[in-house]
Write an enzyme that holds these catalytic residues in place. Structure first.
Site, PDB file in Angstrom:
ATOM      1  CB  ALA A   7      -9.853  21.223 -18.531  1.00  8.14           C
ATOM      2  N   GLY A  10     -15.124  19.323 -16.133  1.00 10.07           N
ATOM      3  CA  GLY A  10     -14.703  20.565 -14.679  1.00 10.07           C
ATOM      4  C   GLY A  10     -15.496  21.457 -16.199  1.00 10.07           C
ATOM      5  CG  ASP A  11     -15.927  24.078 -20.044  1.00  8.43           C
ATOM      6  OD1 ASP A  11     -16.045  25.580 -19.765  1.00  8.43           O
ATOM      7  OD2 ASP A  11     -16.288  23.813 -21.317  1.00  8.43           O
ATOM      8  CB  ALA A  12     -19.346  20.307 -18.283  1.00  9.05           C
ATOM      9  CD  GLU A  15     -22.119  27.289 -19.111  1.00 12.87           C
ATOM     10  OE1 GLU A  15     -22.581  28.453 -19.913  1.00 12.87           O
ATOM     11  OE2 GLU A  15     -20.638  27.790 -19.278  1.00 12.87           O
TER      12      GLU A  15
END
Length: 118
Positions: A7, A10-12, A15
């Site tokens: 995660a 995955g967040d980066a 974005e």
């Protein structure tokens, strides 16, 4: 790999994909870009996106989502509903999983659904 680690990356990746999409659009005013980006990257928006993706997920992808949703991150942000945050973590976990497994074409397919370009 630990779902929270997936995660995190995955967040980066999410974005960056959102920003790439937004700069491909005709309006490039910084305020407009930021406002548009927040429509995709908030916990609530990510929960809604995951709901949109659910019918398109493979069994393996749905399992990754379950693992991400059930992962304990240790803290909840003050400005997000806990249920939305869990779903957002699940979405980010799936994105991280696809990214680390070099499933870029699949990631693009899902992002096309996100941007209604499928």
């Amino acid at each position: 790999m630990n779902p929270i680690v997936l995660a995190y990356i995955g967040d980066a990746v999410f974005e960056v994909l959102v920003r790439q999409y937004l700069i491909s659009q005709p309006t490039h005013k910084p305020h407009h870009l930021h406002r548009q980006a927040t429509q995709f990257v908030s916990a609530k928006a990510q929960r809604m996106l995951l709901e949109k993706w659910q019918p398109h997920l493979t069994e393996q992808e749905a399992d990754i989502v379950r693992r991400g949703r059930n992962a304990k991150s240790g803290s909840m942000p003050k400005n997000a509903d806990p249920a939305d945050y869990q779903q957002a973590t699940a979405l980010e976990c799936l994105i991280g999983h696809l990214y680390y497994n070099k499933r870029i074409d699949r990631l693009r397919e899902l992002m096309a659904i996100a941007f209604d370009e499928s």
